[in-house]
Design a protein around this motif. Structure first.
Motif, PDB file in Angstrom:
ATOM      1  N   ALA A   1     -10.567  81.858  12.028  1.00  0.00           N
ATOM      2  CA  ALA A   1     -10.756  83.132  12.403  1.00  0.00           C
ATOM      3  C   ALA A   1     -11.742  83.986  11.541  1.00  0.00           C
ATOM      4  CB  ALA A   1      -9.556  83.806  12.150  1.00  0.00           C
ATOM      5  N   SER A   2     -12.447  84.803  12.452  1.00  0.00           N
ATOM      6  CA  SER A   2     -13.455  85.453  11.952  1.00  0.00           C
ATOM      7  C   SER A   2     -13.310  86.980  12.569  1.00  0.00           C
ATOM      8  CB  SER A   2     -14.991  85.196  12.493  1.00  0.00           C
ATOM      9  OG  SER A   2     -15.180  83.647  12.043  1.00  0.00           O
ATOM     10  N   SER A   3     -12.265  87.113  12.906  1.00  0.00           N
ATOM     11  CA  SER A   3     -12.037  88.732  13.292  1.00  0.00           C
ATOM     12  C   SER A   3     -10.766  89.124  13.109  1.00  0.00           C
ATOM     13  CB  SER A   3     -12.295  89.135  14.863  1.00  0.00           C
ATOM     14  OG  SER A   3     -11.318  88.448  15.668  1.00  0.00           O
ATOM     15  N   PRO A   4      -9.989  90.193  12.780  1.00  0.00           N
ATOM     16  CA  PRO A   4      -8.699  90.517  12.554  1.00  0.00           C
ATOM     17  C   PRO A   4      -7.949  90.098  13.787  1.00  0.00           C
ATOM     18  CG  PRO A   4      -9.985  92.426  11.908  1.00  0.00           C
ATOM     19  CD  PRO A   4     -11.096  91.361  12.508  1.00  0.00           C
ATOM     20  N   ILE A   5      -8.346  90.240  14.966  1.00  0.00           N
ATOM     21  CA  ILE A   5      -7.381  89.893  16.237  1.00  0.00           C
ATOM     22  C   ILE A   5      -7.350  88.366  16.249  1.00  0.00           C
ATOM     23  CG2 ILE A   5      -7.484  89.609  18.814  1.00  0.00           C
ATOM     24  CD1 ILE A   5      -7.085  92.495  17.928  1.00  0.00           C
ATOM     25  N   MET A   6      -8.400  87.716  15.875  1.00  0.00           N
ATOM     26  CA  MET A   6      -8.138  86.115  15.876  1.00  0.00           C
ATOM     27  C   MET A   6      -7.096  85.840  14.760  1.00  0.00           C
ATOM     28  SD  MET A   6      -8.681  83.694  17.597  1.00  0.00           S
ATOM     29  CE  MET A   6      -8.304  82.029  17.293  1.00  0.00           C
ATOM     30  N   GLU A   7      -7.156  86.599  13.690  1.00  0.00           N
ATOM     31  CA  GLU A   7      -6.147  86.288  12.527  1.00  0.00           C
ATOM     32  C   GLU A   7      -4.886  86.505  13.098  1.00  0.00           C
ATOM     33  OE1 GLU A   7      -7.396  88.678   9.161  1.00  0.00           O
ATOM     34  OE2 GLU A   7      -9.358  87.465   9.051  1.00  0.00           O
TER      35      GLU A   7
ATOM     36  N   VAL B   1      13.328  87.837  22.005  1.00  0.00           N
ATOM     37  CA  VAL B   1      12.708  89.320  21.350  1.00  0.00           C
ATOM     38  C   VAL B   1      11.881  89.225  20.218  1.00  0.00           C
ATOM     39  CG1 VAL B   1      13.510  91.229  20.157  1.00  0.00           C
ATOM     40  CG2 VAL B   1      14.751  90.740  22.079  1.00  0.00           C
ATOM     41  N   LEU B   2      12.317  88.193  19.192  1.00  0.00           N
ATOM     42  CA  LEU B   2      11.530  87.691  18.433  1.00  0.00           C
ATOM     43  C   LEU B   2       9.930  87.186  18.594  1.00  0.00           C
ATOM     44  CD1 LEU B   2      13.848  85.874  16.075  1.00  0.00           C
ATOM     45  CD2 LEU B   2      12.869  88.178  15.796  1.00  0.00           C
ATOM     46  N   LEU B   3      10.018  86.734  19.818  1.00  0.00           N
ATOM     47  CA  LEU B   3       8.550  86.244  20.266  1.00  0.00           C
ATOM     48  C   LEU B   3       7.834  87.533  21.000  1.00  0.00           C
ATOM     49  CD1 LEU B   3       9.574  82.665  21.716  1.00  0.00           C
ATOM     50  CD2 LEU B   3       8.044  83.318  19.673  1.00  0.00           C
ATOM     51  N   ALA B   4       8.761  88.294  21.656  1.00  0.00           N
ATOM     52  CA  ALA B   4       8.113  89.548  22.572  1.00  0.00           C
ATOM     53  C   ALA B   4       7.426  90.347  21.630  1.00  0.00           C
ATOM     54  CB  ALA B   4       9.103  89.859  23.481  1.00  0.00           C
ATOM     55  N   LEU B   5       8.179  90.902  20.716  1.00  0.00           N
ATOM     56  CA  LEU B   5       7.591  91.898  19.984  1.00  0.00           C
ATOM     57  C   LEU B   5       6.198  91.752  19.256  1.00  0.00           C
ATOM     58  CD1 LEU B   5      10.739  93.312  18.167  1.00  0.00           C
ATOM     59  CD2 LEU B   5       9.689  94.285  20.082  1.00  0.00           C
ATOM     60  N   PRO B   6       5.950  90.571  18.422  1.00  0.00           N
ATOM     61  CA  PRO B   6       4.622  90.342  18.123  1.00  0.00           C
ATOM     62  C   PRO B   6       3.694  90.229  19.117  1.00  0.00           C
ATOM     63  CG  PRO B   6       5.940  88.529  17.456  1.00  0.00           C
ATOM     64  CD  PRO B   6       6.849  89.527  18.011  1.00  0.00           C
ATOM     65  N   SER B   7       4.031  89.447  20.154  1.00  0.00           N
ATOM     66  CA  SER B   7       3.043  89.308  21.309  1.00  0.00           C
ATOM     67  C   SER B   7       2.634  90.546  21.917  1.00  0.00           C
ATOM     68  CB  SER B   7       3.723  88.523  22.413  1.00  0.00           C
ATOM     69  OG  SER B   7       2.831  88.374  23.462  1.00  0.00           O
ATOM     70  N   LEU B   8       3.752  91.614  22.276  1.00  0.00           N
ATOM     71  CA  LEU B   8       3.096  92.722  22.836  1.00  0.00           C
ATOM     72  C   LEU B   8       2.332  93.704  21.744  1.00  0.00           C
ATOM     73  CD1 LEU B   8       6.755  94.071  24.361  1.00  0.00           C
ATOM     74  CD2 LEU B   8       4.472  93.271  25.429  1.00  0.00           C
ATOM     75  N   GLN B   9       2.612  93.618  20.419  1.00  0.00           N
ATOM     76  CA  GLN B   9       1.935  94.388  19.437  1.00  0.00           C
ATOM     77  C   GLN B   9       0.265  93.547  19.318  1.00  0.00           C
ATOM     78  OE1 GLN B   9       2.991  93.608  15.292  1.00  0.00           O
ATOM     79  NE2 GLN B   9       1.451  94.933  14.462  1.00  0.00           N
ATOM     80  N   ILE B  10       0.216  92.445  19.757  1.00  0.00           N
ATOM     81  CA  ILE B  10      -1.264  91.875  19.699  1.00  0.00           C
ATOM     82  C   ILE B  10      -1.804  92.549  20.779  1.00  0.00           C
ATOM     83  CG2 ILE B  10      -2.534  89.665  19.830  1.00  0.00           C
ATOM     84  CD1 ILE B  10      -0.645  88.409  18.170  1.00  0.00           C
ATOM     85  N   LEU B  11      -1.180  92.217  22.096  1.00  0.00           N
ATOM     86  CA  LEU B  11      -1.682  92.736  23.472  1.00  0.00           C
ATOM     87  C   LEU B  11      -2.303  94.220  23.308  1.00  0.00           C
ATOM     88  CD1 LEU B  11       0.497  91.306  25.967  1.00  0.00           C
ATOM     89  CD2 LEU B  11      -1.631  90.589  25.650  1.00  0.00           C
ATOM     90  N   TYR B  12      -1.433  95.212  22.579  1.00  0.00           N
ATOM     91  CA  TYR B  12      -2.031  96.404  22.379  1.00  0.00           C
ATOM     92  C   TYR B  12      -3.249  96.539  21.577  1.00  0.00           C
ATOM     93  CZ  TYR B  12       1.961  98.807  24.917  1.00  0.00           C
ATOM     94  OH  TYR B  12       2.502  99.000  26.004  1.00  0.00           O
ATOM     95  N   MET B  13      -3.232  95.854  20.415  1.00  0.00           N
ATOM     96  CA  MET B  13      -4.302  95.715  19.433  1.00  0.00           C
ATOM     97  C   MET B  13      -5.697  95.200  20.204  1.00  0.00           C
ATOM     98  SD  MET B  13      -2.569  93.962  16.222  1.00  0.00           S
ATOM     99  CE  MET B  13      -4.094  93.990  15.241  1.00  0.00           C
TER     100      MET B  13
ATOM    101  N   THR C   1     -14.068  94.893  26.210  1.00  0.00           N
ATOM    102  CA  THR C   1     -13.195  94.275  25.092  1.00  0.00           C
ATOM    103  C   THR C   1     -13.807  94.990  23.624  1.00  0.00           C
ATOM    104  OG1 THR C   1     -12.237  92.569  24.245  1.00  0.00           O
ATOM    105  CG2 THR C   1     -14.315  92.286  24.911  1.00  0.00           C
ATOM    106  N   SER C   2     -13.278  94.381  22.666  1.00  0.00           N
ATOM    107  CA  SER C   2     -13.827  95.106  21.372  1.00  0.00           C
ATOM    108  C   SER C   2     -13.594  93.732  20.097  1.00  0.00           C
ATOM    109  CB  SER C   2     -13.426  96.465  20.805  1.00  0.00           C
ATOM    110  OG  SER C   2     -12.092  96.141  20.721  1.00  0.00           O
ATOM    111  N   PHE C   3     -14.450  93.591  19.300  1.00  0.00           N
ATOM    112  CA  PHE C   3     -14.109  92.960  18.268  1.00  0.00           C
ATOM    113  C   PHE C   3     -14.888  93.497  16.965  1.00  0.00           C
ATOM    114  CE2 PHE C   3     -17.954  91.278  20.258  1.00  0.00           C
ATOM    115  CZ  PHE C   3     -18.900  91.186  19.273  1.00  0.00           C
TER     116      PHE C   3
END
Length: 227
Positions: free
Chosen positions: A12-18, A73-85, A181-183
């Motif tokens: 990973a070379s960006s916070p999103i990829m991490e 729920v344990l899968l959805a919450l971090p997934s939604l967080q990454i989508l917003y990021m 998009t952004s990075f």
């Protein structure tokens, strides 16, 4: 870039990829726990004699109804967080426009005057020693390290897709529409990608190369091209 026999993601070379790599590992651990439990129950059913109490137990039915909901729920919450990021674009330091053509990319640095160029794949016959075949281009994108970069993506003819795996970026280039998009690159280096849309006969011959450099090197590069 990816290596031979590599089973995991690129570094990973960006916070999103991490975040994406961390979520991937989290989801795999959940899947491993579910598969282990199902395998254990299947083995138990084959080896043991079932009783009427086990088959008709209301407590067991309640557990195997609530437990999957908790897992989702344990899968959805971090997934939604990454989508917003991934959708969040807040005051970028540099805006770059990428235009897909058959079969090359055009880049425009909209914050600079007359700073644009076409990026073609380097033919194998002209490839310098040590460079990667089918991945190197004649003009790389140069961006400052640790700076928010916004990239606006479109196409001039057919559907394309601007993708750099190590940055966690993949956005479709659609004629007549602007996607963005952004990075942020967290380290200096050269990062490779390709068009990820089947856009025609030479689809696999329009690579993407992003070079991340310290700010002073980027300023020297941009001044040289703008002059």
């Amino acid at each position: 870039m990816a290596n031979h026999s590599q089973l995991g993601f690129q570094d990973a070379s960006s916070p999103i990829m991490e975040e994406l790599v961390e979520f991937h590992d989290h989801a795999l651990m959940v899947a491993l726990a579910i598969c282990s439990l199902v395998l254990y129950l299947l083995t138990l059913m084959l080896m043991e004699k079932l009783s009427s109490n086990t088959v008709d137990a209301q407590e067991v039915e309640l557990i195997w109804t609530i437990l999957p909901a908790i897992v989702l729920v344990l899968l959805a919450l971090p997934s939604l967080q990454i989508l917003y990021m991934m959708d969040e674009i807040d005051e970028p330091d540099l805006t770059l426009k990428a235009i897909g053509h058959q079969w090359y990319w055009t880049y425009e640095y909209t914050d600079f005057k007359d700073l644009s160029f076409d990026s073609y794949m380097t033919p194998t016959t002209d490839l310098p020693q040590g460079h990667f075949r089918l991945l190197e281009v004649d003009h790389r994108i140069v961006v400052p390290m640790e700076s928010p970069i916004r990239i606006i993506i479109t196409a001039d003819d057919v559907l394309h897709s601007w993708a750099v795996p190590t940055l966690g970026v993949k956005t479709d280039a659609i004629p007549g529409r602007l996607n963005q998009t952004s990075f942020i690159t967290t380290r200096p280096g050269v990062f490779y990608g390709q068009c990820s849309e089947i856009c025609g006969a030479n689809h696999s011959y329009m690579p993407i190369v992003v070079e991340s450099t310290p700010l002073k090197h980027f300023e020297a590069w941009s001044s040289l091209l703008s002059s």
